[in-house]
Design an enzyme around this catalytic site. Structure first.
Site, short mmCIF file in Angstrom:
data_model
loop_
_atom_site.label_atom_id
_atom_site.label_comp_id
_atom_site.label_asym_id
_atom_site.label_seq_id
_atom_site.Cartn_x
_atom_site.Cartn_y
_atom_site.Cartn_z
CE1 TYR A 175 -4.55 -1.79 4.39
CE2 TYR A 175 -5.16 0.21 5.58
CZ TYR A 175 -4.23 -0.76 5.27
OH TYR A 175 -2.98 -0.71 5.84
CB SER B 76 -3.72 0.55 9.34
OG SER B 76 -3.71 1.81 8.69
#
Length: 242
Positions: free
Chosen positions: A146, A134
């Site tokens: 995350y 990401s």
């Protein structure tokens, strides 16, 4: 992708489902691995592929999914380690259970998937692996754990590439920005009101195809809305003598 067999974790929706559809259109065969049985079976039926119920946070599930792939198609050419979940906590509301829920899928699930797919890829002497990281793994995010998991995936990719090269196996990472997936659906309008652009999952799927088919390994690709996917150079850190 014509004739190639691709295993996609988290393939029941979002980027994973878009990738499955794209590879099917290109003449490939697809295996969908996901915890969502109804959605996974629907995507598999749509692309004429195989669905295997899989919790990537369980090592045995990853091994079982690879075995099912080989039993169904006799080979495995590409692996897209895409399954991920949003973080469940930060520093202000931290619990071990919420923290582990995030990392067991976003980091452990990739490590277990990589471990499970390597034996058949080594036997074949070739294979291509795409790790879905990401933009949060290149910069940062309010979703702390995350982002931490995605940073780890980039380090894993760059470190594993030299170790796998002798086996003819390539591994690269993709770092999408905001993507119009079901996870972001509740926030879509608010993000757009702030002037933020969301990439379509098909754009990320196209980048996945490019990365899997290309000659590179150990590369990290940024995928942003309205932009061509580009390789992010690894930082140069000088080695210091004692």
């Amino acid at each position: 992708m014509t004739g190639a067999v691709t295993l996609i974790t988290g393939g029941a929706s979002g980027i994973g489902a878009a990738t499955a559809r794209r590879f099917h259109r290109a003449g490939g065969r697809v295996v969908i691995a996901d915890r969502d049985t109804a959605a996974g079976e629907a995507v598999a039926a749509e692309v004429g592929g195989l669905f295997v119920p899989t919790d990537v946070g369980e090592p045995a599930d990853n091994t079982r999914t690879v075995t099912a792939t080989l039993e169904a198609f006799g080979r495995l050419d590409n692996v897209v380690l895409n399954a991920a979940v949003p973080g469940r906590c930060g520093l202000h509301d931290f619990t071990v259970e919420r923290y582990r829920y995030t990392l067991r899928t976003n980091l452990d699930g990739v490590v277990y998937g990589l471990h499970a797919c390597l034996p058949p890829l080594r036997r074949q002497g070739h294979g291509s692996i795409a790790v879905m990281a990401s933009i949060a793994g290149l910069t940062g995010s309010p979703d702390l754990f995350y982002a931490a998991g995605k940073h780890a995936l980039i380090g894993l990719t760059r470190s594993a590439a030299p170790a796998l090269a002798a086996d003819g196996i390539r591994i690269n990472a993709l770092c999408p920005g905001l993507v119009d997936t079901p996870v972001l659906a509740p926030y879509r309008q608010a993000l757009r009101n702030r002037g933020l652009h969301l990439a379509h999952p098909d754009a990320v799927a196209a980048a996945v195809e490019t990365v899997l088919a290309g000659p590179g390994t150990g590369q990290v690709w940024a995928v942003q809305a309205g932009q061509h996917a580009t390789v992010v150079p690894a930082p140069e850190v000088p080695l210091m003598a004692d």
